[in-house]
Design an enzyme around this catalytic site. Structure first.
Site, PDB file in Angstrom:
ATOM      1  N   GLY A  85       0.799  -1.217   0.000  1.00 24.99           N
ATOM      2  CA  GLY A  85       0.000   0.000   0.000  1.00 24.99           C
ATOM      3  C   GLY A  85       0.827   1.260   0.000  1.00 24.99           C
ATOM      4  CB  ALA A  86       4.341   1.909  -0.450  1.00 24.87           C
TER       5      ALA A  86
ATOM      6  N   GLY B  25      -0.485   8.044  -0.013  1.00 24.96           N
ATOM      7  CA  GLY B  25      -0.850   8.246   1.377  1.00 24.96           C
ATOM      8  C   GLY B  25       0.205   7.844   2.385  1.00 24.96           C
ATOM      9  CB  ILE B  26      -0.235   6.214   5.709  1.00 29.60           C
ATOM     10  CG1 ILE B  26      -1.180   7.258   6.308  1.00 29.60           C
ATOM     11  CG2 ILE B  26       0.660   5.632   6.800  1.00 29.60           C
ATOM     12  CD1 ILE B  26      -2.185   6.676   7.284  1.00 29.60           C
TER      13      ILE B  26
ATOM     14  CB  SER C  85      -8.497   1.130  11.434  1.00 27.03           C
ATOM     15  OG  SER C  85      -9.544   2.067  11.511  1.00 27.03           O
TER      16      SER C  85
ATOM     17  CE1 TYR D 119     -10.880  -0.340   6.780  1.00 22.40           C
ATOM     18  CE2 TYR D 119     -11.658   0.773   8.767  1.00 22.40           C
ATOM     19  CZ  TYR D 119     -10.674   0.550   7.820  1.00 22.40           C
ATOM     20  OH  TYR D 119      -9.476   1.220   7.923  1.00 22.40           O
TER      21      TYR D 119
END
Length: 308
Positions: free
Chosen positions: A21-22, A25-26, A150, A175
């Site tokens: 997920g790079a 965003g984060i 989260s 989620y």
């Protein structure tokens, strides 16, 4: 103005890091900071264009950064297996793994390529399969593994009778369940490492609240407009009430680089933001019987799918 916080990372020269997920965003911040500390960073991404753009940004910010792109769609166990085979073929020990990627709140129930509910299958099962597949390389590198949770996981439960949310789908509950599963997996992974002498440490992090693309317009997930929540979070970030992506990346960076044993949980010092700090595990991830049960169920699910 947003409050800014920072973290001094140790020298990571010679270490190999993998960050999912790079591509924005984060995740991009995490990858950039690890590269700036000297690590070679692999970006497994679903969207090659976004991945290449992120890598170029990192190169522009970090002189001499060592960044490479790999293909990965966490909603496909076949794609996960292909990445595992690719990295296994390179036979390089992995020192840092950050399981950061995720999807959030598809308005209607969607399924992964393997038939799992999208959030459960991507956020948890995809990373579960990836981590177990890379376990020999992680053990060889005595890796620190960080799992991104989260604040949704502060409360809630897993519905053991309907983990795939086939009955009465609710996007928020699905989620939340996926993020609780991530926390339980993180804890059980560390427990098994200690029991079996794997030499890896597994930690958990959460970013607080920050504007990212998780709630942006994503037609592929049935969301054609930016969600109202994303607009509100963006406005709050601009005036400093909640964090920025730079700040929100710090708990995961602390989890990935702090030299210590595993089973720790890192997050912002305050509910919505603040400097990174170690915290107590939230109630939904405290039951280690649940953690063991989840591991066994997850293994059965991915093994059953990959056998067909």
């Amino acid at each position: 103005m947003p409050h800014t916080h920072d973290l001094t990372l140790p020298d990571l020269t010679g270490q190999l890091a993998v960050v999912t997920g790079a591509s924005d965003g984060i995740g991009t911040v995490i990858a950039r900071r690890l590269a700036a500390a000297g690590a070679e960073v692999i970006l497994p991404v679903r969207n090659q264009h976004k991945g290449t753009t992120a890598a170029r940004r990192i190169h522009a910010d970090v002189s001499g950064a060592k960044i490479s792109i790999r293909s990965l769609d966490l909603s496909s166990l076949k794609s996960v297996s292909a990445l595992v085979a690719d990295l296994t073929g390179e036979a390089r020990p992995i020192d840092i793994l950050v399981n950061n990627a995720g999807v959030m709140h598809p308005p209607v129930r969607q399924e992964t390529l393997d038939g799992f509910e999208l959030q459960w299958g991507t956020n948890h099962l995809g990373h579960f399969a990836l981590t177990l597949g890379l376990l020999p390389l992680l053990r060889e590198g005595r890796a620190r593994i960080t799992h991104q949770s989260s604040i949704a996981a502060r409360k809630g439960t897993l519905n053991w009778e309907d983990l795939d949310h086939e009955q009465n789908y609710n996007m928020m509950k699905a989620y939340t369940a996926s993020k609780i599963a991530i926390g339980l997996f993180a804890r059980e992974l560390d427990a098994r490492s200690r029991t079996n002498g794997w030499g890896i440490s597994s930690n958990l992090a959460h970013p607080g609240i920050t504007p990212t693309n998780l709630l942006a317009a994503q037609p592929g997930m049935g969301r054609n407009r930016v969600s109202p929540e994303r607009r509100i979070i963006g406005a709050l970030s601009r005036i400093g009430v909640v964090g920025t992506p730079d700040n929100a990346a710090l708990p995961a960076l602390m989890a990935a680089t702090t030299p210590d044993t595993g089973d720790h949980f890192f997050g912002p010092g305050h509910t919505l933001g603040g400097p990174p700090t170690a915290q107590a595990h939230w109630a939904p991830t405290q039951n280690m019987d649940d953690a063991r049960r989840l591991w066994e169920v997850s293994e059965q699910l991915i093994n059953h799918r990959t056998a067909h």
